[in-house]
Design a protein around this motif. Structure first.
Motif, short mmCIF file in Angstrom:
data_model
loop_
_atom_site.label_atom_id
_atom_site.label_comp_id
_atom_site.label_asym_id
_atom_site.label_seq_id
_atom_site.Cartn_x
_atom_site.Cartn_y
_atom_site.Cartn_z
N LEU A 35 10.55 0.21 5.76
CA LEU A 35 9.48 0.84 5.00
C LEU A 35 9.57 0.46 3.52
CD1 LEU A 35 9.69 4.46 6.46
CD2 LEU A 35 8.07 2.68 7.12
N TYR A 36 8.40 0.24 2.93
CA TYR A 36 8.39 0.03 1.49
C TYR A 36 8.83 1.31 0.78
CZ TYR A 36 5.68 -4.30 2.05
OH TYR A 36 5.28 -5.57 2.39
N ASP A 37 9.48 1.16 -0.36
CA ASP A 37 9.75 2.33 -1.20
C ASP A 37 8.42 3.02 -1.48
OD1 ASP A 37 12.40 1.64 -1.24
OD2 ASP A 37 12.27 0.59 -3.17
N ILE A 38 8.45 4.33 -1.55
CA ILE A 38 7.21 5.08 -1.64
C ILE A 38 6.40 4.70 -2.88
CG2 ILE A 38 8.29 7.06 -2.78
CD1 ILE A 38 6.37 8.83 -1.06
N GLU A 39 7.06 4.44 -4.00
CA GLU A 39 6.33 4.08 -5.21
C GLU A 39 5.58 2.76 -5.02
OE1 GLU A 39 9.52 4.84 -5.11
OE2 GLU A 39 9.67 6.78 -6.14
N PHE A 40 6.24 1.81 -4.39
CA PHE A 40 5.60 0.51 -4.17
C PHE A 40 4.49 0.64 -3.13
CE2 PHE A 40 5.51 -3.95 -2.58
CZ PHE A 40 5.20 -4.57 -3.79
N ALA A 41 4.72 1.45 -2.10
CA ALA A 41 3.69 1.68 -1.09
C ALA A 41 2.45 2.32 -1.72
CB ALA A 41 4.23 2.56 0.03
N VAL A 42 2.66 3.23 -2.65
CA VAL A 42 1.54 3.86 -3.35
C VAL A 42 0.79 2.83 -4.18
CG1 VAL A 42 0.99 5.44 -5.24
CG2 VAL A 42 2.46 6.20 -3.37
N ALA A 43 1.50 1.94 -4.83
CA ALA A 43 0.84 0.89 -5.63
C ALA A 43 -0.02 0.00 -4.74
CB ALA A 43 1.89 0.06 -6.36
N ARG A 44 0.44 -0.26 -3.53
CA ARG A 44 -0.35 -1.07 -2.59
C ARG A 44 -1.62 -0.32 -2.17
NH1 ARG A 44 1.72 -4.50 1.16
NH2 ARG A 44 1.36 -2.96 2.80
N LEU A 45 -1.49 0.99 -1.92
CA LEU A 45 -2.67 1.78 -1.56
C LEU A 45 -3.66 1.87 -2.71
CD1 LEU A 45 -3.70 3.52 0.88
CD2 LEU A 45 -1.43 2.54 1.16
N ARG A 46 -3.16 2.02 -3.91
CA ARG A 46 -4.05 2.07 -5.06
C ARG A 46 -4.80 0.76 -5.23
NH1 ARG A 46 0.21 5.07 -8.95
NH2 ARG A 46 -0.42 7.23 -8.53
N ALA A 47 -4.14 -0.34 -4.96
CA ALA A 47 -4.80 -1.65 -5.04
C ALA A 47 -5.90 -1.76 -3.99
CB ALA A 47 -3.78 -2.76 -4.87
N ALA A 48 -5.62 -1.26 -2.79
CA ALA A 48 -6.64 -1.26 -1.73
C ALA A 48 -7.82 -0.39 -2.12
CB ALA A 48 -6.03 -0.77 -0.42
N ARG A 49 -7.53 0.79 -2.69
CA ARG A 49 -8.59 1.69 -3.14
C ARG A 49 -9.46 1.03 -4.21
NH1 ARG A 49 -10.97 5.38 -0.89
NH2 ARG A 49 -12.69 4.04 -1.51
N ALA A 50 -8.82 0.36 -5.17
CA ALA A 50 -9.57 -0.28 -6.24
C ALA A 50 -10.45 -1.40 -5.68
CB ALA A 50 -8.61 -0.83 -7.29
N ALA A 51 -9.94 -2.14 -4.71
CA ALA A 51 -10.72 -3.23 -4.11
C ALA A 51 -11.95 -2.67 -3.40
CB ALA A 51 -9.85 -4.03 -3.15
#
Length: 271
Positions: free
Chosen positions: A124-140
């Motif tokens: 699993l990705y570290d939660i902070e990095f996983a959140v950054a990935r989700l935020r990038a998806a949201r922005a896209a």
């Protein structure tokens, strides 16, 4: 009726505000069209089912193959299609955003992003990095109009880390990062389901039912789940029938064909 992509996306979002609905998972055009005839309101792809149909294990297909599959399924049905978009086919947030924009272009009504790494030593990705990935998806998604529904997936139970507290912490963080729907594949008990639903309320929760379950659809709806998917279960059921018939045939028996669908029925279905 022929719905536009915008109409499919609007319908899909509306479904998440109503009662619990079943989101079955076809793996090709034929299975998608058959499910549509049964009256389901939306469909979801299955990365495993599609990979097996191509002679590969789950997660082994390239982004381009998945995108082509999404386009094919979206074009084949008038129903909204939710994409099992695995881990976004990238590690870094910028790569996830690029992949998400490509997925949106296929016409899908929703897509999920997992927090699994593919590394058995660090699943699993570290939660902070996983959140950054989700935020990038949201922005896209927002840059493309915001119509496509984003599902945040916590893969703890699928990756040998059945820690409910960490699962909930991840789902809450993904919700705050912009996920519209939350998903923890592998939770099974009433207590686990109720805890997840309560933790991310009022946002909807997707529940995976990939095998026989003591819970009925009515039970699951009563727990507050808004949508239910089956992952690769329908594909596995089809493979199970094929494998039993093929093994019987190898032994010189034909009883494996007893439950085969009628060719007349199939031709009529796809005419």
């Amino acid at each position: 009726m022929t719905r536009t992509v915008a109409e499919k996306r609007a319908l899909f979002r509306q479904l998440h505000t109503e009662s619990c609905f079943v989101l079955p998972n076809p793996w090709d055009v034929g299975s998608a069209r058959f499910l549509e005839t049964l009256g389901f309101k939306a469909l979801a792809t299955t990365s495993s089912g599609f990979a097996w149909s191509r002679g590969h294990s789950d997660g082994a297909l390239a982004r381009e193959q998945i995108l082509a599959h999404l386009r094919e399924l979206v074009a084949a049905t008038d129903l909204p299609v939710n994409a099992d978009f695995e881990s976004g086919f990238a590690t870094d947030p910028q790569g996830v955003a690029q992949s998400v924009r490509m997925a949106i272009d296929t016409g899908v009504a929703g897509l999920s992003i997992e927090d699994s790494t593919g590394d058995p030593d660090r699943p699993l990705y570290d939660i902070e990095f996983a959140v950054a990935r989700l935020r990038a998806a949201r922005a896209a998604i927002d840059q493309e109009g915001g119509e496509t529904l984003l599902v945040g997936r916590a893969e703890n139970f699928f990756q040998g880390r059945p820690d409910l507290d960490d699962t909930i912490a991840r789902l809450k963080a993904y919700s705050e990062a912009g996920a519209d729907c939350l998903y923890a594949p592998g939770i099974r008990t009433r207590e686990q389901i109720a805890a997840v639903v309560a933790a991310v309320a009022p946002k909807p929760v997707n529940l995976l039912v990939g095998s026989t379950s003591e819970l009925t659809l009515q039970d699951i709806a009563a727990l507050g789940v808004r949508r239910l998917s089956v992952g690769g279960a329908l594909a596995r059921a089809a493979w199970g029938g094929f494998m039993r018939a093929a093994r019987a045939l190898e032994q010189g028996r034909f009883d494996g064909f007893a439950d085969a669908a009628s060719g007349v029925e199939l031709n009529a279905l796809f005419r």
